[in-house]
Design an enzyme around this catalytic site. Structure first.
Site, PDB file in Angstrom:
ATOM      1  N   ARG B 127      21.888  10.243   2.281  1.00  0.00           N
ATOM      2  CA  ARG B 127      21.297   9.207   1.423  1.00  0.00           C
ATOM      3  C   ARG B 127      21.132   7.859   2.126  1.00  0.00           C
ATOM      4  O   ARG B 127      21.061   6.822   1.472  1.00  0.00           O
ATOM      5  CB  ARG B 127      22.087   9.026   0.125  1.00  0.00           C
ATOM      6  CG  ARG B 127      22.231  10.306  -0.696  1.00  0.00           C
ATOM      7  CD  ARG B 127      22.737  10.040  -2.105  1.00  0.00           C
ATOM      8  NE  ARG B 127      22.948  11.291  -2.826  1.00  0.00           N
ATOM      9  CZ  ARG B 127      24.117  11.920  -2.876  1.00  0.00           C
ATOM     10  NH1 ARG B 127      25.177  11.422  -2.282  1.00  0.00           N
ATOM     11  NH2 ARG B 127      24.221  13.060  -3.547  1.00  0.00           N
ATOM     12  N   LYS B 149       7.548   1.673   6.021  1.00  0.00           N
ATOM     13  CA  LYS B 149       6.938   2.853   5.416  1.00  0.00           C
ATOM     14  C   LYS B 149       7.285   4.068   6.261  1.00  0.00           C
ATOM     15  O   LYS B 149       6.990   4.112   7.455  1.00  0.00           O
ATOM     16  CB  LYS B 149       5.418   2.708   5.369  1.00  0.00           C
ATOM     17  CG  LYS B 149       4.894   1.957   4.182  1.00  0.00           C
ATOM     18  CD  LYS B 149       3.400   2.234   4.079  1.00  0.00           C
ATOM     19  CE  LYS B 149       2.739   1.476   2.971  1.00  0.00           C
ATOM     20  NZ  LYS B 149       1.300   1.786   2.903  1.00  0.00           N
ATOM     21  N   GLU B 191      -5.925  -0.548  14.670  1.00  0.00           N
ATOM     22  CA  GLU B 191      -5.014  -1.230  13.738  1.00  0.00           C
ATOM     23  C   GLU B 191      -4.911  -2.722  14.053  1.00  0.00           C
ATOM     24  O   GLU B 191      -4.599  -3.522  13.172  1.00  0.00           O
ATOM     25  CB  GLU B 191      -3.619  -0.590  13.773  1.00  0.00           C
ATOM     26  CG  GLU B 191      -3.571   0.876  13.316  1.00  0.00           C
ATOM     27  CD  GLU B 191      -3.645   1.074  11.794  1.00  0.00           C
ATOM     28  OE1 GLU B 191      -3.864   0.090  11.064  1.00  0.00           O
ATOM     29  OE2 GLU B 191      -3.503   2.238  11.346  1.00  0.00           O
ATOM     30  N   LYS B 233       1.326  -8.749   9.737  1.00  0.00           N
ATOM     31  CA  LYS B 233       1.963  -7.681   8.965  1.00  0.00           C
ATOM     32  C   LYS B 233       3.247  -8.187   8.304  1.00  0.00           C
ATOM     33  O   LYS B 233       3.509  -7.885   7.136  1.00  0.00           O
ATOM     34  CB  LYS B 233       2.258  -6.467   9.856  1.00  0.00           C
ATOM     35  CG  LYS B 233       2.929  -5.357   9.084  1.00  0.00           C
ATOM     36  CD  LYS B 233       2.490  -3.981   9.453  1.00  0.00           C
ATOM     37  CE  LYS B 233       3.027  -2.971   8.451  1.00  0.00           C
ATOM     38  NZ  LYS B 233       2.770  -1.594   8.834  1.00  0.00           N
ATOM     39  N   GLU B 243       4.363  -2.225  -1.788  1.00  0.00           N
ATOM     40  CA  GLU B 243       2.942  -1.985  -2.046  1.00  0.00           C
ATOM     41  C   GLU B 243       2.612  -1.997  -3.537  1.00  0.00           C
ATOM     42  O   GLU B 243       1.919  -1.120  -4.038  1.00  0.00           O
ATOM     43  CB  GLU B 243       2.489  -0.666  -1.403  1.00  0.00           C
ATOM     44  CG  GLU B 243       1.000  -0.630  -1.137  1.00  0.00           C
ATOM     45  CD  GLU B 243       0.590   0.528  -0.223  1.00  0.00           C
ATOM     46  OE1 GLU B 243       1.161   1.609  -0.306  1.00  0.00           O
ATOM     47  OE2 GLU B 243      -0.325   0.315   0.579  1.00  0.00           O
ATOM     48  N   ARG B 247       0.069  -5.605  -0.319  1.00  0.00           N
ATOM     49  CA  ARG B 247       0.293  -4.809   0.887  1.00  0.00           C
ATOM     50  C   ARG B 247      -0.792  -3.769   1.121  1.00  0.00           C
ATOM     51  O   ARG B 247      -1.064  -3.378   2.256  1.00  0.00           O
ATOM     52  CB  ARG B 247       1.669  -4.129   0.813  1.00  0.00           C
ATOM     53  CG  ARG B 247       1.964  -3.340   2.076  1.00  0.00           C
ATOM     54  CD  ARG B 247       3.408  -2.902   2.160  1.00  0.00           C
ATOM     55  NE  ARG B 247       3.575  -2.135   3.380  1.00  0.00           N
ATOM     56  CZ  ARG B 247       4.728  -1.850   3.933  1.00  0.00           C
ATOM     57  NH1 ARG B 247       5.845  -2.256   3.376  1.00  0.00           N
ATOM     58  NH2 ARG B 247       4.793  -1.152   5.047  1.00  0.00           N
ATOM     59  N   ASN B 251      -4.275  -1.236   4.407  1.00  0.00           N
ATOM     60  CA  ASN B 251      -4.925   0.071   4.497  1.00  0.00           C
ATOM     61  C   ASN B 251      -6.438  -0.038   4.621  1.00  0.00           C
ATOM     62  O   ASN B 251      -7.145   0.939   4.369  1.00  0.00           O
ATOM     63  CB  ASN B 251      -4.552   0.925   3.280  1.00  0.00           C
ATOM     64  CG  ASN B 251      -3.118   1.409   3.368  1.00  0.00           C
ATOM     65  OD1 ASN B 251      -2.681   1.874   4.408  1.00  0.00           O
ATOM     66  ND2 ASN B 251      -2.395   1.287   2.269  1.00  0.00           N
ATOM     67  N   HIS B 254      -8.439   2.878   5.839  1.00  0.00           N
ATOM     68  CA  HIS B 254      -7.574   4.058   5.796  1.00  0.00           C
ATOM     69  C   HIS B 254      -7.991   5.087   4.753  1.00  0.00           C
ATOM     70  O   HIS B 254      -7.704   6.256   4.893  1.00  0.00           O
ATOM     71  CB  HIS B 254      -6.121   3.645   5.542  1.00  0.00           C
ATOM     72  CG  HIS B 254      -5.467   3.002   6.737  1.00  0.00           C
ATOM     73  ND1 HIS B 254      -5.967   1.880   7.351  1.00  0.00           N
ATOM     74  CD2 HIS B 254      -4.340   3.345   7.430  1.00  0.00           C
ATOM     75  CE1 HIS B 254      -5.169   1.536   8.367  1.00  0.00           C
ATOM     76  NE2 HIS B 254      -4.183   2.409   8.442  1.00  0.00           N
ATOM     77  N   HIS B 258      -8.333   8.542   6.212  1.00  0.00           N
ATOM     78  CA  HIS B 258      -7.471   9.672   5.830  1.00  0.00           C
ATOM     79  C   HIS B 258      -8.304  10.894   5.453  1.00  0.00           C
ATOM     80  O   HIS B 258      -7.921  12.025   5.736  1.00  0.00           O
ATOM     81  CB  HIS B 258      -6.577   9.278   4.649  1.00  0.00           C
ATOM     82  CG  HIS B 258      -5.420   8.410   5.036  1.00  0.00           C
ATOM     83  ND1 HIS B 258      -4.597   7.815   4.106  1.00  0.00           N
ATOM     84  CD2 HIS B 258      -4.934   8.045   6.242  1.00  0.00           C
ATOM     85  CE1 HIS B 258      -3.672   7.098   4.730  1.00  0.00           C
ATOM     86  NE2 HIS B 258      -3.857   7.224   6.022  1.00  0.00           N
ATOM     87  N   HIS B 271      -5.115   9.105  14.160  1.00  0.00           N
ATOM     88  CA  HIS B 271      -5.101   8.212  13.005  1.00  0.00           C
ATOM     89  C   HIS B 271      -5.972   6.980  13.256  1.00  0.00           C
ATOM     90  O   HIS B 271      -6.804   6.603  12.417  1.00  0.00           O
ATOM     91  CB  HIS B 271      -3.656   7.805  12.711  1.00  0.00           C
ATOM     92  CG  HIS B 271      -3.519   6.794  11.612  1.00  0.00           C
ATOM     93  ND1 HIS B 271      -3.802   7.084  10.298  1.00  0.00           N
ATOM     94  CD2 HIS B 271      -3.139   5.492  11.633  1.00  0.00           C
ATOM     95  CE1 HIS B 271      -3.610   6.001   9.562  1.00  0.00           C
ATOM     96  NE2 HIS B 271      -3.200   5.021  10.344  1.00  0.00           N
TER      97      HIS B 271
END
Lengths: 377, 377
Positions: B127, B149, B191, B233, B243, B247, B251, B254, B258, B271
């Site tokens: 955990r 993330k 990026e 960032k 997010e 935030r 993306n 993206h 994606h 990517h």
């Protein structure tokens, strides 16, 4: 049902912006009003198992349909043996195949395994969606559904992969316990009994006086036992959400118990059965370290027996049983740098975290284990 | 190396008790002093991949051995195609088989896939254990290693299973970029470029002036590009860790990207390549919605081409290409109740989140895709 159970009782877990209520009453599960404060979303997903689904899933679905446009259901195979990644992935498959977004609310309908897996799925799906616990076993009502511990097992250790992730609401419907097999009632009583020695001997005395009432599911007794258990848990978790210290006392009996569960293969002993025998072993270790006297060990052992639980550990290895226990206990999450940290009773109503010499632990295991005990299934 | 890169620069991510520094310089990775502030523990575990392991794992291990008694290494297969549960489980197997406790520190040595998987393993093992990012690709230095993330892919969607979980430290060793293939340098530049249109057109102009220097890995140019990217960032993540709103502007490109990655099968397009073509598509959509003019679309397209990136999307379905894109985009995490949320440019240096009519999105896809483009591997 007598009047007292028709009043709902609410206990609050105080964790800042992660606070939530635990509502306890009979017949909560099927009422729409129970879920009035749940987060809004287009979709909800009920996660349950093959045993609970035919009993309560339709009722819960009907109650949720007044709030959510679409209510899906994922049915997992029942049992601790399925608390693994493959089964967890059934939840992700269900969420993704239905196009569930990051507002989707998950509802865990079932016992501890369903709750732990649904909670971890909620923690991880799209990096976190809200979830609600609807525990239908005594064990999950008094322990696992409260406090935000979620996890799955790994072949090398129980609950090794998971997250601290708090639900939005916990709904303890006492009427759902009516369908619980006696063996599972006993398993739940193990987690109730533990709150006495670690925090509240007055509650322990109350349990001594009401054990028979609890085993026959008398509503007023159940209400008090669930409420007091949850209050103690809320008090502990509110001080130490992520088990940096105090919270570990809730694992009284669990270090030995996990070794039994793992050694016998997950699912052969119920978690609560392992905790029952494990508390006896931890009490013996406390006595050998001079922290409690023999009369307390006898008193605890008697109450555990009266709850219908095993009071002796299983022999998990015919050649070196104590060695096998030690090996399992060294991968316990509370272990640090290979040193096992036991939750011990240090005076009645007070728990402590301690290590102990291997030789002493071996003596306890040798004295407390017996071939073939405790498996009633 | 020129003098400027020998000075280390530090950018702070401000997230209360989850704050941490990002240190940027040449030759940080192999110095023990780099890790002086890392949490103490008996054991550390380096997670890397089969490409990076022979280049940097021994140096990192040697640097860590002055702090940790035992330093283990787990080597994952390289590539986005392995960003799955089976590969993640290699990390858990390594941790459990070595008896790693909940103080063990994980070090992610490699690119975005290694960082995302190590981060999720750290979030989930017992955990939550601490972890450190040591990104060795340009893309991971400027984006994925910063901000917490973490995730793995699911067959039905990219990064669908993960956690927001912050590292203790990010170590950007610019010298480690010397071994990076040109295709991956370009992917990292995607990026970097994105930070211009969404937040800082002055930086965009600087990139127009220094694109050739960046592609030839000139140290002073790299230092500025990495530092400014990380600063932007940090500013965004500091305001919106999970997010909830702002935030999502990170993306940009993206959503379309994606769809290309998923449609072509993860790992066929990098990517950053998907993001390159995706930014062009998002810019076209912004223009069709009247948010920017054609000259900005041309300017962005030119810079993306100069970075060595594809400026057109791939055809992912010969029968209904736009339909296939839309289907992938509807399972994007930013989608809500089946409505796709695009990050669009609304005036230079300013991003917005918007939905758009399917018909318009189809026009953009039809105009911006070409069979067989962009695959350089």
């Amino acid at each position: 049902m007598i009047a007292v159970t028709q009043q709902s009782q609410t206990v609050h877990i105080d964790l800042g912006d992660r606070s939530y209520p635990i509502v306890i009453a009979a017949d909560l599960l099927a009422r729409s009003s129970t879920y009035a404060q749940c987060p809004p979303a287009a979709q909800a997903l009920i996660v349950t198992n093959s045993t609970v689904q035919p009993l309560y899933a339709a009722q819960l679905k009907a109650a949720l349909e007044s709030k959510y446009q679409q209510v899906h259901t994922v049915v997992l195979p029942d049992g601790e043996a399925h608390k693994d990644w493959q089964t967890l992935n059934l939840i992700f498959d269900g969420l993704l195949s239905k196009g569930c977004d990051r507002k989707t609310v998950l509802f865990a309908l079932g016992g501890g395994v369903v709750g732990d897996m649904t909670g971890f799925a909620a923690a991880s799906y799209m990096r976190g969606v809200p979830f609600v616990q609807v525990p239908t076993t005594l064990l999950s009502q008094v322990d696992s559904s409260v406090g935000g511990k979620t996890a799955i097992n790994h072949p090398l250790g129980k609950n090794m992969i998971g997250a601290f992730y708090q639900p939005q609401l916990v709904v303890c419907d006492l009427a759902s316990l009516d369908t619980l097999p006696a063996r599972e009632v006993s398993a739940g009583l193990a987690e109730i009994i533990k709150y006495g020695p670690i925090a509240d001997m007055e509650f322990f005395e109350w349990l001594e006086a009401h054990m028979d009432a609890l085993r026959s599911l008398e509503p007023a007794a159940l209400m008090h036992a669930v409420k007091r258990s949850v209050e103690i848990k809320a008090w502990v978790v509110g001080q130490d959400e992520k088990e940096a210290g105090l919270r570990a006392i809730l694992n009284f009996g669990h270090t030995f118990g996990h070794a039994i569960e793992a050694g016998m293969g997950y699912g052969n002993w119920l978690h609560g059965e392992g905790v029952g025998a494990g508390m006896v072993m931890a009490a013996h270790l406390s006595q050998r370290l001079g922290l409690v006297d023999a009369s307390f060990v006898d008193r605890l052992t008697l109450l555990i027996a009266r709850a219908g639980l095993p009071t002796r550990g299983a022999v998990i290895d015919a050649t070196d049983n104590a060695g096998a226990y030690l090996e399992h206990m060294r991968v316990d999450k509370k272990a640090q740098a290979g040193e096992i940290r036991f939750v011990l009773i240090d005076g009645l109503g007070n728990a402590t975290m301690r290590s102990a010499p291997d030789s002493l632990v071996r003596e306890v295991i040798d004295a407390c284990c017996m071939q073939g005990v405790g498996i009633q299934g």
